[in-house]
Every structure is written in structure tokens, then in C-alpha cells.
Enzyme design. Structure first.
Site, PDB file in Angstrom:
ATOM      1  N   SER A 137       0.822  -1.214   0.000  1.00 55.48           N
ATOM      2  CA  SER A 137       0.000   0.000   0.000  1.00 55.48           C
ATOM      3  C   SER A 137       0.849   1.253   0.000  1.00 55.48           C
ATOM      4  O   SER A 137       0.432   2.285  -0.514  1.00 55.48           O
ATOM      5  CB  SER A 137      -0.853   0.058   1.270  1.00 55.48           C
ATOM      6  OG  SER A 137      -1.974  -0.731   1.137  1.00 55.48           O
ATOM      7  N   HIS A 158      -2.254  -3.657  -6.689  1.00 52.75           N
ATOM      8  CA  HIS A 158      -2.749  -3.148  -5.401  1.00 52.75           C
ATOM      9  C   HIS A 158      -4.264  -3.329  -5.299  1.00 52.75           C
ATOM     10  O   HIS A 158      -5.034  -2.636  -5.963  1.00 52.75           O
ATOM     11  CB  HIS A 158      -2.371  -1.662  -5.249  1.00 52.75           C
ATOM     12  CG  HIS A 158      -2.733  -1.096  -3.914  1.00 52.75           C
ATOM     13  ND1 HIS A 158      -3.418   0.080  -3.747  1.00 52.75           N
ATOM     14  CD2 HIS A 158      -2.522  -1.582  -2.662  1.00 52.75           C
ATOM     15  CE1 HIS A 158      -3.598   0.306  -2.452  1.00 52.75           C
ATOM     16  NE2 HIS A 158      -3.066  -0.681  -1.778  1.00 52.75           N
ATOM     17  N   GLU A 170      -5.445  -1.457  -8.709  1.00 47.79           N
ATOM     18  CA  GLU A 170      -4.471  -0.506  -9.248  1.00 47.79           C
ATOM     19  C   GLU A 170      -3.283  -1.309  -9.786  1.00 47.79           C
ATOM     20  O   GLU A 170      -2.641  -2.043  -9.029  1.00 47.79           O
ATOM     21  CB  GLU A 170      -4.001   0.470  -8.161  1.00 47.79           C
ATOM     22  CG  GLU A 170      -5.085   1.461  -7.761  1.00 47.79           C
ATOM     23  CD  GLU A 170      -4.645   2.434  -6.666  1.00 47.79           C
ATOM     24  OE1 GLU A 170      -5.162   3.556  -6.660  1.00 47.79           O
ATOM     25  OE2 GLU A 170      -3.809   2.076  -5.805  1.00 47.79           O
ATOM     26  N   ASN A 208      -4.892   5.883  -2.326  1.00 42.72           N
ATOM     27  CA  ASN A 208      -4.374   6.299  -1.015  1.00 42.72           C
ATOM     28  C   ASN A 208      -3.706   7.665  -1.042  1.00 42.72           C
ATOM     29  O   ASN A 208      -3.700   8.374  -0.035  1.00 42.72           O
ATOM     30  CB  ASN A 208      -3.414   5.245  -0.454  1.00 42.72           C
ATOM     31  CG  ASN A 208      -4.184   4.033   0.061  1.00 42.72           C
ATOM     32  OD1 ASN A 208      -5.379   4.117   0.320  1.00 42.72           O
ATOM     33  ND2 ASN A 208      -3.514   2.903   0.179  1.00 42.72           N
TER      34      ASN A 208
HETATM   35  P1  NAI Z   1      -1.846  -9.381   7.413  1.00 44.74           P
HETATM   36  O1  NAI Z   1      -1.024  -9.078   8.619  1.00 44.74           O
HETATM   37  O2  NAI Z   1      -3.295  -9.674   7.557  1.00 44.74           O
HETATM   38  O3  NAI Z   1      -1.188 -10.601   6.614  1.00 44.74           O
HETATM   39  C1  NAI Z   1       0.189 -10.707   6.361  1.00 44.74           C
HETATM   40  C2  NAI Z   1       0.551 -12.194   6.414  1.00 44.74           C
HETATM   41  O4  NAI Z   1       1.868 -12.366   5.879  1.00 44.74           O
HETATM   42  C3  NAI Z   1       0.569 -12.780   7.832  1.00 44.74           C
HETATM   43  O5  NAI Z   1      -0.338 -13.869   7.878  1.00 44.74           O
HETATM   44  C4  NAI Z   1       2.027 -13.234   8.041  1.00 44.74           C
HETATM   45  O6  NAI Z   1       2.110 -14.460   8.744  1.00 44.74           O
HETATM   46  C5  NAI Z   1       2.501 -13.418   6.612  1.00 44.74           C
HETATM   47  N1  NAI Z   1       3.937 -13.238   6.413  1.00 44.74           N
HETATM   48  C6  NAI Z   1       4.749 -12.302   6.958  1.00 44.74           C
HETATM   49  N2  NAI Z   1       6.005 -12.461   6.498  1.00 44.74           N
HETATM   50  C7  NAI Z   1       5.988 -13.507   5.632  1.00 44.74           C
HETATM   51  C8  NAI Z   1       6.960 -14.154   4.822  1.00 44.74           C
HETATM   52  N3  NAI Z   1       8.234 -13.749   4.817  1.00 44.74           N
HETATM   53  N4  NAI Z   1       6.575 -15.204   4.052  1.00 44.74           N
HETATM   54  C9  NAI Z   1       5.296 -15.635   4.054  1.00 44.74           C
HETATM   55  N5  NAI Z   1       4.323 -15.060   4.799  1.00 44.74           N
HETATM   56  C10 NAI Z   1       4.667 -14.012   5.576  1.00 44.74           C
HETATM   57  O7  NAI Z   1      -1.594  -8.131   6.428  1.00 44.74           O
HETATM   58  P2  NAI Z   1      -2.539  -7.567   5.251  1.00 44.74           P
HETATM   59  O8  NAI Z   1      -3.430  -6.509   5.789  1.00 44.74           O
HETATM   60  O9  NAI Z   1      -3.112  -8.709   4.500  1.00 44.74           O
HETATM   61  O10 NAI Z   1      -1.455  -6.796   4.336  1.00 44.74           O
HETATM   62  C11 NAI Z   1      -0.526  -7.473   3.517  1.00 44.74           C
HETATM   63  C12 NAI Z   1       0.025  -6.518   2.464  1.00 44.74           C
HETATM   64  O11 NAI Z   1      -1.052  -5.961   1.712  1.00 44.74           O
HETATM   65  C13 NAI Z   1       0.836  -5.329   2.991  1.00 44.74           C
HETATM   66  O12 NAI Z   1       1.879  -5.052   2.093  1.00 44.74           O
HETATM   67  C14 NAI Z   1      -0.182  -4.191   2.982  1.00 44.74           C
HETATM   68  O13 NAI Z   1       0.426  -2.925   2.813  1.00 44.74           O
HETATM   69  C15 NAI Z   1      -0.992  -4.539   1.740  1.00 44.74           C
HETATM   70  N6  NAI Z   1      -2.359  -4.010   1.699  1.00 44.74           N
HETATM   71  C16 NAI Z   1      -3.162  -4.023   2.820  1.00 44.74           C
HETATM   72  C17 NAI Z   1      -4.455  -3.517   2.751  1.00 44.74           C
HETATM   73  C18 NAI Z   1      -5.363  -3.548   3.948  1.00 44.74           C
HETATM   74  O14 NAI Z   1      -6.427  -2.894   3.896  1.00 44.74           O
HETATM   75  N7  NAI Z   1      -5.039  -4.253   5.011  1.00 44.74           N
HETATM   76  C19 NAI Z   1      -4.994  -2.946   1.499  1.00 44.74           C
HETATM   77  C20 NAI Z   1      -4.108  -3.075   0.364  1.00 44.74           C
HETATM   78  C21 NAI Z   1      -2.835  -3.553   0.494  1.00 44.74           C
END
Ligand code: NAI
Length: 304
Positions: A137, A158, A170, A208
Site C-alpha cells: 500500500s 494493489h 491498481e 491512497n
Molecule cells: P496481514 O497481517 O493480515 O497478513 C500478512 C501475512 O503475511 C501474515 O499472515 C504473516 O504471517 C505473513 N507473512 C509475513 N512475512 C511472511 C513471509 N516472509 N513469508 C510468508 N508469509 C509471511 O496483512 P494484510 O493486511 O493482508 O497486508 C498485507 C500486504 O497488503 C501489505 O503489504 C499491505 O500494505 C498490503 N495491503 C493491505 C491492505 C489492507 O487494507 N489491510 C490494502 C491493500 C494492500
């Protein structure tokens, strides 16, 4: 959801096998929309518990989609859920999962060092043709891909939360993303039922870059005491036609997430007044008032 589904079944994509890395909120949504569009998905996370939870929530979400799309044909609905679920494999080994991928979408923790480590590892083992994409993001696509050799086969995809519901994708072109990669990413986005827009690798891309400063200006307005929180939200809902007011939206997104994005941009662009830190936002976060998920932010909520 019904529209996404009917679009996706009609579209074709050069991508057949996709690996989603990160099985959290976003990764599980990306895996779901890909599987329901007919793609073979490998969902990867470090934690087997996260993967089990993701599979459960994907199953429940697909059940809801089936109820809508196959209202009068429950048997076809069941088949749709079973077939979509059967297309999703899980793994705790990113390198092994990348070996059979046409596209890898990364949705892990928002940390440059961790993303660099992952992509370096994948670049060494993934097939030549495999495209890498990040769902980041707030980080720069050019900076994320600086550690890989395949810079022409790297871009941003994205998505928005919740992925199965939000229709936008995006598609971010990095400085070295090739035309062929860009075209494949756009086609894939359409195939999984999204409306794609294109953007350069700039902070916040389109949504964003507009939304975060808007929320921050609303917090500053409230902090100055120019209007109450309720009145700021009512004003934007009834005066600008927004479905949620900016402070409600900030609580929904999470005040920690808002602060994290703002701080990152401020560090990189210290002269940009829209990215300056906000004392009230910092205070609320330090008090653990993170919004809906914490039971309190600008408003109070019943804890789930
Ligand atoms: P989340 O915390 O729900 O999920 C992230 C997952 O990645 C966790 O389950 C963790 O165990 C896993 N993880 C961490 N390091 C890892 C690795 N090296 N290898 C494999 N798995 C690993 O986070 P979320 O909210 O799903 O965000 C993920 C990405 O998406 C971030 O880059 C965030 O900026 C982006 N994003 C988030 C949005 C949101 O509204 N939460 C919207 C759009 C993008």
C-alpha cells in the site's frame, strides 16, 4: 460479487498458476478471487494456523457468493464452492511454491527488509517467465524490486479490502516494468473480475494518495477544534455524498495504519505539508485507541 464472478468466468488470462504469498487479510482475498476465476492457486504463509484460518474464511465467503450467484441452483452452487476450494493449495515454503507459478503476488507484512529478503529468495528459483507483483500500500515498487534481476517482470497489483467485494485493482508500472508484463497484469486483473486502472510508482498510487491526506486533513480540522467529529462526518456524507465520513473511515481503516502510512511518507518527503505528523493521531495511537478493532478511536465501538 455476482458481477465479478460472471465477468471472470468469461475472461481468459495467460496466467494459469498463481502463488500468493501472505495468507492474511489481503492474501486470502486475492487467493479467493483467483480461484473463483478458475486459476490454480498456491497460498503461502509462514504460519500453518494462518493458512487453516484463511481456508476456512475463503470457504465461508465462497458459500456466500454461491448463494447469490446460484440462488435457484443450490447443487451448482455447491459444485462451484467445491471446485474453487480444490484449486487452492497451501504451503509454508515460498521458494517451492514459486517454482510452478506464472505470477507471484506478494501480500506479506509491510516492511521493506522482509519483502527484499523474500523476493531475492524467489528470484533465484522462479522460472524465467514468472512475473512478480507486490500488493504493497505504501512502499515503492521500484525500491522493492531493486533486489531482483527480473525488473522488467515486476510490478504492483494493489487490491482493496475486502478483496472479493472491492472492484478496483491498481496496476502499478515500475520504472522498468515491460509493456508485456504490464499487459499481462492488466489482463489478469480483468480475468479475476476487477476493473483495472494504471498508475506510476508514486506514494499511495491513486486511491491512497488522495484518501490518506483527506483523512489527515479531517483529523487536523478536528484537532484545531473547528468542528466536532460527528459534524465533520455528517458534513462529508450529506454535503459530498461520501458513504462514510473521514473520521469514521479512519477508525475503520485503523489509526495505526493511517499513522504508519503517514510516517513513512513524511520520512521520505519531509517538506510535503500534507504528510506532516499529526499530534492528535500520534496520541490516540499511543493510547491504543486504534479505531473499530480496538473498541475506540474517534468514536467508541462495542468490542467484538
Ligand atoms: P496481514 O497481517 O493480515 O497478513 C500478512 C501475512 O503475511 C501474515 O499472515 C504473516 O504471517 C505473513 N507473512 C509475513 N512475512 C511472511 C513471509 N516472509 N513469508 C510468508 N508469509 C509471511 O496483512 P494484510 O493486511 O493482508 O497486508 C498485507 C500486504 O497488503 C501489505 O503489504 C499491505 O500494505 C498490503 N495491503 C493491505 C491492505 C489492507 O487494507 N489491510 C490494502 C491493500 C494492500
Amino acid at each position: 460479487i455476482a458481477r465479478n464472478f460472471s465477468n471472470s468466468s468469461a475472461m481468459q488470462s495467460a496466467i494459469k498458476n498463481i502463488t500468493v504469498i501472505g495468507g492474511g487479510l489481503m492474501g486470502s482475498g486475492i487467493a479467493q478471487v483467483s480461484a473463483q476465476a478458475g486459476q490454480n492457486v498456491t497460498l503461502v504463509d509462514l504460519s500453518p494456523e494462518v493458512l487453516a484460518k484463511s481456508q476456512k474464511s475463503i470457504g465461508a465467503n465462497l458459500g456466500r457468493v454461491a448463494k447469490k450467484v446460484y440462488k435457484d441452483k443450490p447443487q451448482e452452487g455447491e459444485k462451484f464452492v467445491a471446485e474453487s476450494m480444490a484449486r487452492i493449495k497451501t504451503s509454508t515454503d515460498p521458494a517451492a511454491a514459486a517454482k510452478s507459478a506464472d505470477l507471484v503476488v506478494e501480500a506479506i507484512v509491510e516492511n521493506m527488509g522482509v519483502k527484499h529478503k523474500l523476493f531475492q529468495q524467489l528470484d533465484a528459483v522462479a522460472p524465467e517467465h514468472t512475473i512478480f507483483a507486490s500488493n504493497t500500500s505504501s512502499l515503492s515498487i521500484n525500491e522493492i524490486c531493486s533486489v531482483v534481476k527480473r525488473k522488467d517482470r515486476f510490478g504492483g497489483l494493489h487490491f482493496f479490502n475486502p478483496v472479493p467485494v472491492m472492484r478496483l485493482l491498481e496496476v502499478v508500472r515500475g520504472a522498468e516494468t515491460s509493456d508485456a508484463t504490464y499487459k499481462t497484469m492488466m489482463e489478469w486483473g480483468k480475468a479475476v473480475g476487477k476493473t483495472c486502472i494504471t498508475c506510476k510508482d508514486t506514494p499511495g498510487f491513486v486511491v491512497n494518495r488522495l484518501l490518506v491526506p483527506y483523512i489527515c486533513e479531517a483529523i487536523r480540522l478536528y484537532e484545531r477544534g473547528d468542528a466536532s467529529a460527528r459534524d465533520i462526518d455528517t458534513a462529508m456524507k450529506l454535503g459530498a455524498g461520501y458513504p462514510m465520513g473521514p473520521l469514521e473511515l479512519a477508525d475503520y481503516v485503523g489509526l495505526d495504519t493511517n499513522k504508519f502510512i503517514l510516517d513513512g511518507w513524511h520520512n521520505k518527503y519531509p517538506d510535503q505539508p500534507l504528510f506532516k505528523p499529526i499530534p492528535l493521531l500520534n496520541k490516540l495511537v499511543s493510547e491504543g485507541k486504534l479505531g473499530v478493532k480496538a473498541g475506540e478511536g474517534f468514536y467508541k465501538y462495542e468490542k467484538k
